[in-house]
Design a protein around this motif. Structure first.
Motif, PDB file in Angstrom:
ATOM      1  N   GLN A 172      15.735  11.341  -3.840  1.00  0.00           N
ATOM      2  CA  GLN A 172      16.155  12.263  -2.789  1.00  0.00           C
ATOM      3  C   GLN A 172      17.058  13.328  -3.386  1.00  0.00           C
ATOM      4  O   GLN A 172      17.996  13.018  -4.137  1.00  0.00           O
ATOM      5  N   ARG A 173      16.770  14.587  -3.062  1.00  0.00           N
ATOM      6  CA  ARG A 173      17.630  15.686  -3.522  1.00  0.00           C
ATOM      7  C   ARG A 173      18.933  15.662  -2.737  1.00  0.00           C
ATOM      8  O   ARG A 173      18.953  15.405  -1.529  1.00  0.00           O
ATOM      9  N   GLN A 174      20.025  15.948  -3.430  1.00  0.00           N
ATOM     10  CA  GLN A 174      21.336  15.894  -2.804  1.00  0.00           C
ATOM     11  C   GLN A 174      21.701  17.246  -2.206  1.00  0.00           C
ATOM     12  O   GLN A 174      21.677  18.267  -2.901  1.00  0.00           O
ATOM     13  N   PRO A 175      22.052  17.297  -0.901  1.00  0.00           N
ATOM     14  CA  PRO A 175      22.326  18.574  -0.252  1.00  0.00           C
ATOM     15  C   PRO A 175      23.450  19.352  -0.912  1.00  0.00           C
ATOM     16  O   PRO A 175      23.427  20.576  -0.970  1.00  0.00           O
ATOM     17  N   SER A 176      24.457  18.653  -1.428  1.00  0.00           N
ATOM     18  CA  SER A 176      25.603  19.337  -2.031  1.00  0.00           C
ATOM     19  C   SER A 176      25.350  19.753  -3.473  1.00  0.00           C
ATOM     20  O   SER A 176      26.141  20.476  -4.057  1.00  0.00           O
ATOM     21  N   LEU A 181      19.487  14.362  -8.167  1.00  0.00           N
ATOM     22  CA  LEU A 181      18.662  13.433  -7.405  1.00  0.00           C
ATOM     23  C   LEU A 181      19.387  12.106  -7.203  1.00  0.00           C
ATOM     24  O   LEU A 181      20.284  11.763  -7.957  1.00  0.00           O
ATOM     25  N   ARG A 182      18.933  11.365  -6.193  1.00  0.00           N
ATOM     26  CA  ARG A 182      19.397  10.002  -5.958  1.00  0.00           C
ATOM     27  C   ARG A 182      18.179   9.104  -5.841  1.00  0.00           C
ATOM     28  O   ARG A 182      17.250   9.397  -5.088  1.00  0.00           O
ATOM     29  N   LEU A 183      18.149   8.034  -6.609  1.00  0.00           N
ATOM     30  CA  LEU A 183      17.058   7.069  -6.539  1.00  0.00           C
ATOM     31  C   LEU A 183      17.161   6.307  -5.222  1.00  0.00           C
ATOM     32  O   LEU A 183      18.194   5.710  -4.924  1.00  0.00           O
ATOM     33  N   ILE A 184      16.079   6.318  -4.423  1.00  0.00           N
ATOM     34  CA  ILE A 184      16.162   5.681  -3.107  1.00  0.00           C
ATOM     35  C   ILE A 184      15.132   4.572  -2.891  1.00  0.00           C
ATOM     36  O   ILE A 184      15.340   3.701  -2.053  1.00  0.00           O
ATOM     37  N   ARG A 185      14.010   4.570  -3.664  1.00  0.00           N
ATOM     38  CA  ARG A 185      12.950   3.617  -3.339  1.00  0.00           C
ATOM     39  C   ARG A 185      11.880   3.618  -4.418  1.00  0.00           C
ATOM     40  O   ARG A 185      11.709   4.600  -5.129  1.00  0.00           O
ATOM     41  N   TRP A 186      11.152   2.490  -4.548  1.00  0.00           N
ATOM     42  CA  TRP A 186       9.895   2.503  -5.288  1.00  0.00           C
ATOM     43  C   TRP A 186       8.908   1.550  -4.645  1.00  0.00           C
ATOM     44  O   TRP A 186       9.278   0.581  -3.983  1.00  0.00           O
ATOM     45  N   ASP A 187       7.614   1.859  -4.812  1.00  0.00           N
ATOM     46  CA  ASP A 187       6.514   1.048  -4.301  1.00  0.00           C
ATOM     47  C   ASP A 187       5.671   0.571  -5.477  1.00  0.00           C
ATOM     48  O   ASP A 187       5.285   1.374  -6.323  1.00  0.00           O
ATOM     49  N   VAL A 188       5.388  -0.724  -5.528  1.00  0.00           N
ATOM     50  CA  VAL A 188       4.476  -1.284  -6.511  1.00  0.00           C
ATOM     51  C   VAL A 188       3.205  -1.703  -5.787  1.00  0.00           C
ATOM     52  O   VAL A 188       3.270  -2.491  -4.836  1.00  0.00           O
ATOM     53  N   THR A 189       2.062  -1.168  -6.209  1.00  0.00           N
ATOM     54  CA  THR A 189       0.769  -1.516  -5.625  1.00  0.00           C
ATOM     55  C   THR A 189       0.006  -2.372  -6.617  1.00  0.00           C
ATOM     56  O   THR A 189      -0.212  -1.961  -7.763  1.00  0.00           O
ATOM     57  N   ASP A 190      -0.408  -3.562  -6.189  1.00  0.00           N
ATOM     58  CA  ASP A 190      -1.115  -4.455  -7.106  1.00  0.00           C
ATOM     59  C   ASP A 190      -2.616  -4.158  -7.102  1.00  0.00           C
ATOM     60  O   ASP A 190      -3.098  -3.246  -6.412  1.00  0.00           O
ATOM     61  N   ALA A 191      -3.380  -4.922  -7.890  1.00  0.00           N
ATOM     62  CA  ALA A 191      -4.806  -4.669  -8.058  1.00  0.00           C
ATOM     63  C   ALA A 191      -5.586  -4.850  -6.766  1.00  0.00           C
ATOM     64  O   ALA A 191      -6.687  -4.320  -6.617  1.00  0.00           O
ATOM     65  N   GLN A 192      -5.031  -5.607  -5.815  1.00  0.00           N
ATOM     66  CA  GLN A 192      -5.692  -5.816  -4.524  1.00  0.00           C
ATOM     67  C   GLN A 192      -5.274  -4.777  -3.482  1.00  0.00           C
ATOM     68  O   GLN A 192      -5.676  -4.846  -2.330  1.00  0.00           O
ATOM     69  N   GLY A 193      -4.430  -3.819  -3.902  1.00  0.00           N
ATOM     70  CA  GLY A 193      -3.991  -2.769  -2.995  1.00  0.00           C
ATOM     71  C   GLY A 193      -2.804  -3.140  -2.131  1.00  0.00           C
ATOM     72  O   GLY A 193      -2.425  -2.387  -1.227  1.00  0.00           O
ATOM     73  N   GLN A 194      -2.188  -4.303  -2.373  1.00  0.00           N
ATOM     74  CA  GLN A 194      -1.019  -4.707  -1.605  1.00  0.00           C
ATOM     75  C   GLN A 194       0.242  -4.050  -2.177  1.00  0.00           C
ATOM     76  O   GLN A 194       0.414  -3.985  -3.393  1.00  0.00           O
ATOM     77  N   ILE A 195       1.105  -3.604  -1.290  1.00  0.00           N
ATOM     78  CA  ILE A 195       2.271  -2.828  -1.697  1.00  0.00           C
ATOM     79  C   ILE A 195       3.554  -3.621  -1.464  1.00  0.00           C
ATOM     80  O   ILE A 195       3.791  -4.140  -0.372  1.00  0.00           O
ATOM     81  N   THR A 196       4.378  -3.704  -2.496  1.00  0.00           N
ATOM     82  CA  THR A 196       5.732  -4.247  -2.395  1.00  0.00           C
ATOM     83  C   THR A 196       6.707  -3.096  -2.558  1.00  0.00           C
ATOM     84  O   THR A 196       6.613  -2.327  -3.526  1.00  0.00           O
ATOM     85  N   THR A 197       7.634  -2.957  -1.623  1.00  0.00           N
ATOM     86  CA  THR A 197       8.574  -1.836  -1.610  1.00  0.00           C
ATOM     87  C   THR A 197       9.993  -2.334  -1.852  1.00  0.00           C
ATOM     88  O   THR A 197      10.397  -3.369  -1.320  1.00  0.00           O
ATOM     89  N   VAL A 198      10.743  -1.590  -2.663  1.00  0.00           N
ATOM     90  CA  VAL A 198      12.168  -1.854  -2.883  1.00  0.00           C
ATOM     91  C   VAL A 198      12.942  -0.611  -2.469  1.00  0.00           C
ATOM     92  O   VAL A 198      12.668   0.488  -2.975  1.00  0.00           O
ATOM     93  N   GLU A 199      13.889  -0.763  -1.541  1.00  0.00           N
ATOM     94  CA  GLU A 199      14.730   0.340  -1.091  1.00  0.00           C
ATOM     95  C   GLU A 199      16.174   0.087  -1.514  1.00  0.00           C
ATOM     96  O   GLU A 199      16.642  -1.053  -1.479  1.00  0.00           O
ATOM     97  N   LEU A 200      16.872   1.167  -1.903  1.00  0.00           N
ATOM     98  CA  LEU A 200      18.250   1.061  -2.382  1.00  0.00           C
ATOM     99  C   LEU A 200      19.235   1.676  -1.392  1.00  0.00           C
ATOM    100  O   LEU A 200      18.901   2.609  -0.659  1.00  0.00           O
ATOM    101  N   ALA A 201      20.462   1.167  -1.410  1.00  0.00           N
ATOM    102  CA  ALA A 201      21.544   1.700  -0.579  1.00  0.00           C
ATOM    103  C   ALA A 201      22.863   1.481  -1.303  1.00  0.00           C
ATOM    104  O   ALA A 201      22.974   0.634  -2.187  1.00  0.00           O
TER     105      ALA A 201
END
Length: 229
Positions: A172-176, A181-201
Motif C-alpha cells: 500500500q502506498r503511504q499518503p504522507s 510502500l507498506r507490506l499489507i498482504r500476500w496470496d499463495v495459490t497452490d496447484a489446485q487453485g486454492q488460495i491461502t492469504t496472509v494479512e498484516l497489521a
C-alpha cells in the motif's frame, strides 16, 4: 475456531510456480500510446518496490492467515533480510515456521516433525530477498491492481515448476510519502487453485530483532512439546 490443515499451512510457506499454458498464451499488443503509458506505470511500480526492498531490512507485525477451507489463525511475524522469517502462531496452534537465511523449517510440535525447504525454493524469497532479486524470481510488478491507486502488487512465479503454484504480494502506498510502500498482504495459490492469504497489521519496520528468533526447539523423537520462545 476452525484450524487450518497442515497442507494449507504448507501452502502458505512453501513452494510456487505458474501455469506454463498461461505463460505461453499470445496476446495482441495494445495501441502504441496505451503501451507507452503502461510501460511508464510499470517502471514507476518497479522503482517503488525496489526502494521498499532496499530500505526495509526488517519488520515485525501481527498476521492473520486465511485458509481455503475457511480456517483462520493469527500470530506474530518477524522478518529480516536476507532470508530470515518467523511465524509464531497463537498458542493453540502447534506449528511454527522459521527460516534462518538458508532453510525454511515447518515445525509440527503435535507429531514431532520438521519439514525443510531451501528458502530460495519457496515463495517467501519474493519477500526475503532484495531489489536485485526481482528479475530472478520472475516478478511481474503492477501499479494500481483492481484499479486501486493506493496498491502496488508483485506477482512471482517459477516457470520451471508449474506444479508448485504462485504468489502475489500487495503493498500500500503511504499518503504522507507517495514514494514509500507498506507490506499489507500476500496470496499463495497452490496447484489446485486454492488460495491461502496472509494479512498484516501493526507493522514496525527496521526494528532490532534478536538472532534467537531464527532458532527453534527441535521436537523430533519427543512427545508433543510447546514451541520455543
Amino acid at each position: 475456531m476452525k484450524l487450518p490443515s497442515k497442507t494449507l499451512i504448507f501452502a502458505a510457506a512453501a513452494l510456487f510456480a505458474v501455469s506454463a499454458s498461461a505463460q505461453d498464451e499470445v496476446r495482441p499488443l495494445p495501441p502504441l500510446e496505451e503501451q507507452t503509458v503502461a510501460e511508464d506505470t510499470s517502471l514507476q511500480a518497479l522503482r517503488l518496490v525496489q526502494t521498499y526492498m532496499d530500505t526495509v531490512q526488517s519488520l515485525e507485525a501481527q498476521f492473520t492467515q486465511f485458509a481455503p477451507d475457511g480456517g483462520v489463525v493469527s500470530g506474530t511475524l518477524s522478518l529480516a533480510r536476507p532470508g530470515r522469517v518467523r511465524f509464531d502462531y497463537e498458542e493453540e496452534v502447534p506449528f511454527l515456521v522459521v527460516a534462518d537465511g538458508k532453510t525454511l523449517n515447518f515445525i509440527d510440535y503435535e507429531i514431532g516433525q520438521v519439514t525443510r525447504w531451501p528458502v530460495k525454493d519457496t515463495p517467501l524469497r519474493a519477500l526475503l530477498g532484495g531489489s536485485t532479486d526481482l528479475a530472478s524470481i520472475g516478478a511481474n510488478i503492477e501499479m494500481a491492481p483492481f484499479e486501486n491507486p493506493e496498491l502496488v502488487s508483485l506477482h512471482a512465479v517459477d516457470v520451471e515448476r508449474p506444479e508448485l503454484g504462485q504468489i502475489t504480494v500487495y503493498f500500500q502506498r503511504q499518503p504522507s510519502a507517495a514514494e514509500k510502500l507498506r507490506l499489507i498482504r500476500w496470496d499463495v495459490t497452490d496447484a489446485q487453485g486454492q488460495i491461502t492469504t496472509v494479512e498484516l497489521a501493526n507493522e514496525r519496520v527496521n526494528v532490532d530483532l534478536a538472532e534467537s528468533l531464527w532458532d527453534f526447539e527441535d521436537p523430533r523423537g519427543l512427545a508433543r512439546r510447546r514451541r520455543a520462545r
